[in-house]
Design an enzyme around this catalytic site. Sequence first.
Site, mmCIF file in Angstrom:
data_model
loop_
_atom_site.group_PDB
_atom_site.id
_atom_site.type_symbol
_atom_site.label_atom_id
_atom_site.label_comp_id
_atom_site.label_asym_id
_atom_site.label_seq_id
_atom_site.Cartn_x
_atom_site.Cartn_y
_atom_site.Cartn_z
ATOM 1 N N GLU A 107 3.356 -11.311 15.263
ATOM 2 C CA GLU A 107 2.980 -10.046 15.896
ATOM 3 C C GLU A 107 3.674 -8.848 15.248
ATOM 4 O OE1 GLU A 107 0.602 -9.646 18.080
ATOM 5 O OE2 GLU A 107 0.247 -11.806 18.094
ATOM 6 N N GLU A 129 3.506 -0.752 16.879
ATOM 7 C CA GLU A 129 2.260 -0.952 16.151
ATOM 8 C C GLU A 129 2.114 0.038 15.003
ATOM 9 O OE1 GLU A 129 -2.513 -1.297 17.272
ATOM 10 O OE2 GLU A 129 -0.988 -1.129 18.853
#
Length: 294
Positions: A107, A129
């Site tokens: 991730e 992100e």
Amino acid sequence: ICKKGFVIEGEAVLTCSKGEWGDLPGCAEEGEEKEEADNGGLAAVLSESQFNRLFPYRNEKGNATYLIYEYSHLLEAAAEYPDFASEGTQEIRRREVAAFLANIAQETTGGWDTAPGGRYYWGLYFLQEVGYNDDGGVAYCDSSNTNYPCQSGKSYHGRGPIQLSWNYNYGYFSEVVLGDKMELLNNPQRVAQEGKLAFQTALWFWMTPQSPKPSCHDAITGIWEPSSADTGCGRDAGFGATINIINGGIECGKAAMTKTYHRVEGYKVFAEELGTTPGDYLTCESQKSFASCN
């Protein structure tokens, strides 16, 4: 974690005596039971030197403003979830830790095929992100969810090891773990600034069942016993089930995506590093997602 899902895109207790298990972490003196050995505990499975070896480029190679991905923060968070790395044989406990680390590594990876040290050692690189920051722009806001309302100028993009995303996930986690749903709705950036909190988001997701999904913990340790419906949908306990729980709607029931392939290969590397075997049912190509088949 909520009705819309978390969006991110009985074995014997081990005892051992001196000399019986060599220098296996957590072994007790002869005739004694050691709490860390019998009840598990992450420190009995994963040492700080192992963590550092697995994540040498964490926190943007140490250049991040907030160094949230550190062993001490992981231990602090794991203390809130005593069943993590504490159930089953040593082989299974190590397997669970390898599975957890492999998924959060995927991730947050900053690696590539020819990356120095190898692709699978670049996990925990990104704190949030890619392409998003806290510049006042709003992202991942479901305005229809009035129970966990978006706040002006706040972005709910992926942050932390499991990339917590969307206002309803920030709000629900904040409500359950912090006791105030508005805390992270007002301050979502905390997840990329506070180490214990960051790892708590990942461990809470890992340890919490989301009906009809089991928890990742139960799926990798074998505590979860698939129902006849699960079997009919191709699902069985193992690493593949953790992928299905985390991102099944995107990655499962189809030919392996590149990211899925790297989850599995990274898991194999981590399992070997921790001195365990990866077990069976590693992929989810033949598994239908929990949402599409239950």
